[in-house]
Design a protein around this motif. Structure first.
Motif, PDB file in Angstrom:
ATOM      1  N   LEU A   1       0.861  -1.182   0.000  1.00 53.61           N
ATOM      2  CA  LEU A   1       0.000   0.000   0.000  1.00 53.61           C
ATOM      3  C   LEU A   1       0.896   1.230   0.000  1.00 53.61           C
ATOM      4  CD1 LEU A   1      -3.241   0.707   1.931  1.00 53.61           C
ATOM      5  CD2 LEU A   1      -1.337   2.307   2.196  1.00 53.61           C
ATOM      6  N   ARG A   2       0.642   2.135  -0.932  1.00 58.94           N
ATOM      7  CA  ARG A   2       1.465   3.338  -1.060  1.00 58.94           C
ATOM      8  C   ARG A   2       0.594   4.585  -0.970  1.00 58.94           C
ATOM      9  NH1 ARG A   2       4.982   4.115  -6.471  1.00 58.94           N
ATOM     10  NH2 ARG A   2       2.913   4.458  -7.387  1.00 58.94           N
ATOM     11  N   ILE A   3       1.029   5.530  -0.134  1.00 57.16           N
ATOM     12  CA  ILE A   3       0.367   6.831  -0.035  1.00 57.16           C
ATOM     13  C   ILE A   3       1.287   7.873  -0.657  1.00 57.16           C
ATOM     14  CG2 ILE A   3      -0.669   8.544   1.484  1.00 57.16           C
ATOM     15  CD1 ILE A   3      -1.063   6.380   3.566  1.00 57.16           C
ATOM     16  N   SER A   4       0.753   8.640  -1.594  1.00 56.90           N
ATOM     17  CA  SER A   4       1.534   9.652  -2.304  1.00 56.90           C
ATOM     18  C   SER A   4       1.032  11.049  -1.964  1.00 56.90           C
ATOM     19  CB  SER A   4       1.441   9.428  -3.818  1.00 56.90           C
ATOM     20  OG  SER A   4       1.831   8.114  -4.162  1.00 56.90           O
ATOM     21  N   LYS A   5       1.869  12.030  -2.185  1.00 51.65           N
ATOM     22  CA  LYS A   5       1.512  13.418  -1.896  1.00 51.65           C
ATOM     23  C   LYS A   5       0.874  14.120  -3.086  1.00 51.65           C
ATOM     24  CE  LYS A   5       6.251  14.989  -2.855  1.00 51.65           C
ATOM     25  NZ  LYS A   5       7.446  15.642  -2.263  1.00 51.65           N
ATOM     26  N   LYS A   6       0.577  13.376  -4.139  1.00 49.43           N
ATOM     27  CA  LYS A   6      -0.047  13.963  -5.323  1.00 49.43           C
ATOM     28  C   LYS A   6      -1.110  13.018  -5.870  1.00 49.43           C
ATOM     29  CE  LYS A   6       2.883  12.093  -9.008  1.00 49.43           C
ATOM     30  NZ  LYS A   6       3.639  12.437 -10.233  1.00 49.43           N
ATOM     31  N   ALA A   7      -1.975  13.549  -6.710  1.00 45.76           N
ATOM     32  CA  ALA A   7      -2.951  12.723  -7.417  1.00 45.76           C
ATOM     33  C   ALA A   7      -2.228  12.020  -8.560  1.00 45.76           C
ATOM     34  CB  ALA A   7      -4.093  13.583  -7.943  1.00 45.76           C
ATOM     35  N   ARG A   8      -2.158  10.710  -8.499  1.00 42.83           N
ATOM     36  CA  ARG A   8      -1.445   9.944  -9.523  1.00 42.83           C
ATOM     37  C   ARG A   8      -2.194   9.984 -10.854  1.00 42.83           C
ATOM     38  NH1 ARG A   8       3.878   8.120  -8.337  1.00 42.83           N
ATOM     39  NH2 ARG A   8       3.992   7.828  -6.072  1.00 42.83           N
ATOM     40  N   THR A   9      -1.431   9.975 -11.935  1.00 40.26           N
ATOM     41  CA  THR A   9      -2.011   9.975 -13.277  1.00 40.26           C
ATOM     42  C   THR A   9      -2.400   8.553 -13.677  1.00 40.26           C
ATOM     43  OG1 THR A   9       0.121   9.629 -14.367  1.00 40.26           O
ATOM     44  CG2 THR A   9      -0.532  11.916 -13.900  1.00 40.26           C
ATOM     45  N   ASP A  10      -3.197   8.447 -14.731  1.00 37.82           N
ATOM     46  CA  ASP A  10      -3.570   7.127 -15.238  1.00 37.82           C
ATOM     47  C   ASP A  10      -2.330   6.334 -15.650  1.00 37.82           C
ATOM     48  OD1 ASP A  10      -6.156   7.873 -14.819  1.00 37.82           O
ATOM     49  OD2 ASP A  10      -6.669   8.122 -16.942  1.00 37.82           O
ATOM     50  N   GLU A  11      -1.368   7.021 -16.244  1.00 35.79           N
ATOM     51  CA  GLU A  11      -0.146   6.346 -16.686  1.00 35.79           C
ATOM     52  C   GLU A  11       0.635   5.790 -15.493  1.00 35.79           C
ATOM     53  OE1 GLU A  11      -1.725   8.852 -19.736  1.00 35.79           O
ATOM     54  OE2 GLU A  11      -1.116   9.361 -17.678  1.00 35.79           O
ATOM     55  N   GLU A  12       0.679   6.546 -14.413  1.00 36.85           N
ATOM     56  CA  GLU A  12       1.399   6.081 -13.223  1.00 36.85           C
ATOM     57  C   GLU A  12       0.702   4.872 -12.600  1.00 36.85           C
ATOM     58  OE1 GLU A  12       3.600   9.841 -11.172  1.00 36.85           O
ATOM     59  OE2 GLU A  12       1.418   9.980 -11.320  1.00 36.85           O
ATOM     60  N   MET A  13      -0.626   4.887 -12.584  1.00 33.04           N
ATOM     61  CA  MET A  13      -1.346   3.749 -12.010  1.00 33.04           C
ATOM     62  C   MET A  13      -1.245   2.514 -12.903  1.00 33.04           C
ATOM     63  SD  MET A  13      -4.625   5.451 -10.105  1.00 33.04           S
ATOM     64  CE  MET A  13      -5.217   6.295 -11.574  1.00 33.04           C
ATOM     65  N   GLU A  14      -1.204   2.717 -14.200  1.00 29.73           N
ATOM     66  CA  GLU A  14      -0.989   1.591 -15.107  1.00 29.73           C
ATOM     67  C   GLU A  14       0.377   0.963 -14.859  1.00 29.73           C
ATOM     68  OE1 GLU A  14      -1.553   3.193 -18.980  1.00 29.73           O
ATOM     69  OE2 GLU A  14      -3.720   3.466 -18.736  1.00 29.73           O
ATOM     70  N   ALA A  15       1.374   1.800 -14.564  1.00 34.21           N
ATOM     71  CA  ALA A  15       2.710   1.289 -14.242  1.00 34.21           C
ATOM     72  C   ALA A  15       2.687   0.510 -12.931  1.00 34.21           C
ATOM     73  CB  ALA A  15       3.705   2.441 -14.165  1.00 34.21           C
ATOM     74  N   SER A  16       1.896   0.990 -11.954  1.00 31.52           N
ATOM     75  CA  SER A  16       1.771   0.285 -10.674  1.00 31.52           C
ATOM     76  C   SER A  16       1.097  -1.068 -10.859  1.00 31.52           C
ATOM     77  CB  SER A  16       0.963   1.132  -9.685  1.00 31.52           C
ATOM     78  OG  SER A  16       1.631   2.339  -9.384  1.00 31.52           O
ATOM     79  N   MET A  17       0.146  -1.145 -11.796  1.00 30.44           N
ATOM     80  CA  MET A  17      -0.508  -2.416 -12.092  1.00 30.44           C
ATOM     81  C   MET A  17       0.464  -3.390 -12.751  1.00 30.44           C
ATOM     82  SD  MET A  17      -4.327  -1.445 -13.476  1.00 30.44           S
ATOM     83  CE  MET A  17      -4.589  -3.165 -13.886  1.00 30.44           C
ATOM     84  N   LYS A  18       1.343  -2.864 -13.573  1.00 31.15           N
ATOM     85  CA  LYS A  18       2.269  -3.710 -14.324  1.00 31.15           C
ATOM     86  C   LYS A  18       3.467  -4.151 -13.491  1.00 31.15           C
ATOM     87  CE  LYS A  18       5.110  -3.725 -18.523  1.00 31.15           C
ATOM     88  NZ  LYS A  18       5.536  -2.937 -19.714  1.00 31.15           N
ATOM     89  N   ASN A  19       3.971  -3.245 -12.647  1.00 35.21           N
ATOM     90  CA  ASN A  19       5.242  -3.496 -11.966  1.00 35.21           C
ATOM     91  C   ASN A  19       5.144  -3.617 -10.451  1.00 35.21           C
ATOM     92  OD1 ASN A  19       6.619  -3.157 -14.506  1.00 35.21           O
ATOM     93  ND2 ASN A  19       6.371  -0.940 -14.245  1.00 35.21           N
TER      94      ASN A  19
END
Length: 305
Positions: A228-246
């Motif tokens: 579980l990761r908490i970030s200080k910004k609203a993640r983009t769709d591209e960043e979440m797709e990377a999280s799904m992949k990696n």
């Protein structure tokens, strides 16, 4: 309030009205331990004890903007009937942000503490119609729908044919705007987003020293979390797709990362030791049982044995 992706259909309205009733932050606190004792040890009779990871919120989350991402699994499928003697239940809490209770709460009278009831949660629910769903509740924003105030977004587990012990990627996000908050919930590539109004009643704390972040619950934790990761910004769709992949890892925007390696430095206690005045160390407190299992990319934490 601006709505996209047809979020204000009838099912969503009904879900929001229902989940708003669950916004109280007692679930997953020492209050659950006391309740378990008063009900005659019902959970022990059922042979099931649950675990909960607890951390100080200060420095781990920003209420102005952020994203919570997690790789998660449930002990049950979308069509499973979990309810036994209650009309509505919360089988698994993946993320909970709330104010402390009891003697561990700060007592200074300075401006640092605003007496806030700011809270946020990502959890699964089953209602009296036996519908299983994942809901994102938050007291920072709302929508006035006449007699009801909506504070939630949801996905039915059937939307993903959710299966027991399989792994799913989910995320919630919030970003403060002039009028309120831009918000989304994201599961396995599907996204619902909307713009809520700012809550007129919730006070925003000046510090988060009187708040906690928790994962799981001593009341019920029918699932597992790999990371579980908490970030200080609203993640983009591209960043979440990377999280799904990696998978999830720390980067420049990360405020907090929870995974199996976090357990090493956490203090471990039994449920009966968890009181309202229990101090939560900076490296975290794990209450109750857990088990390390195989996750999507590596080791994961199951919140029961």
């Amino acid at each position: 309030m601006r709505i996209t992706n047809q979020i204000m259909d009838n099912r969503f309205i009904a879900a929001c009205i229902f989940t708003a009733a669950f916004i109280l932050c007692l679930t997953g606190t020492a209050a659950d331990v006391d309740k378990n004792k008063k009900d005659g040890g019902k959970k022990k009779e059922q042979g099931k004890l649950y675990g909960q990871a607890v951390f100080p919120a200060e420095g781990r989350i920003s209420l102005d903007e952020g994203t919570v991402e997690a790789w998660v699994s449930l002990d049950y499928s979308a069509g499973t009937t979990v309810i036994q003697d209650k009309s509505n239940i919360i089988p698994m809490i993946f993320f909970n942000f709330c104010e402390k209770v009891g003697n561990d709460k700060g007592k200074d009278n300075s401006d640092n503490y605003a007496g806030t009831d700011a809270r946020m949660r990502l959890a699964t629910f089953q209602n009296r119609r036996m519908v299983n769903y994942l809901a994102y509740n938050c007291s920072l924003f709302n929508y006035d729908a006449g007699e009801s105030t909506l504070k939630a977004m949801r996905y039915d587990l059937e939307d993903f044919s959710w299966k027991e012990n399989e792994w799913y990627f989910t995320a919630i996000s919030w970003k403060k705007t002039g009028a309120g908050y831009d918000v989304f919930i994201y599961v396995n590539g599907k996204k619902k987003e909307t713009a809520f109004d700012k809550s007129a009643t919730t006070q925003i704390p000046k510090t988060l020293k009187d708040h906690l972040i928790s994962i799981g619950s001593v009341s019920s934790a029918m699932g597992a979390v790999e990371s579980l990761r908490i970030s200080k910004k609203a993640r983009t769709d591209e960043e979440m797709e990377a999280s799904m992949k990696n998978g999830l890892s720390k980067d420049d925007s990360t405020l907090f990362l929870f995974d199996a390696s976090t357990l090493t430095s956490m203090k471990k206690i039994h449920q009966e030791e968890f009181k309202n005045d229990t101090k939560v160390p900076d490296k975290g407190l794990f209450v109750g049982p857990y088990k390390t299992i195989k996750g999507k990319f590596g080791k994961a934490i199951q919140f029961h044995e």
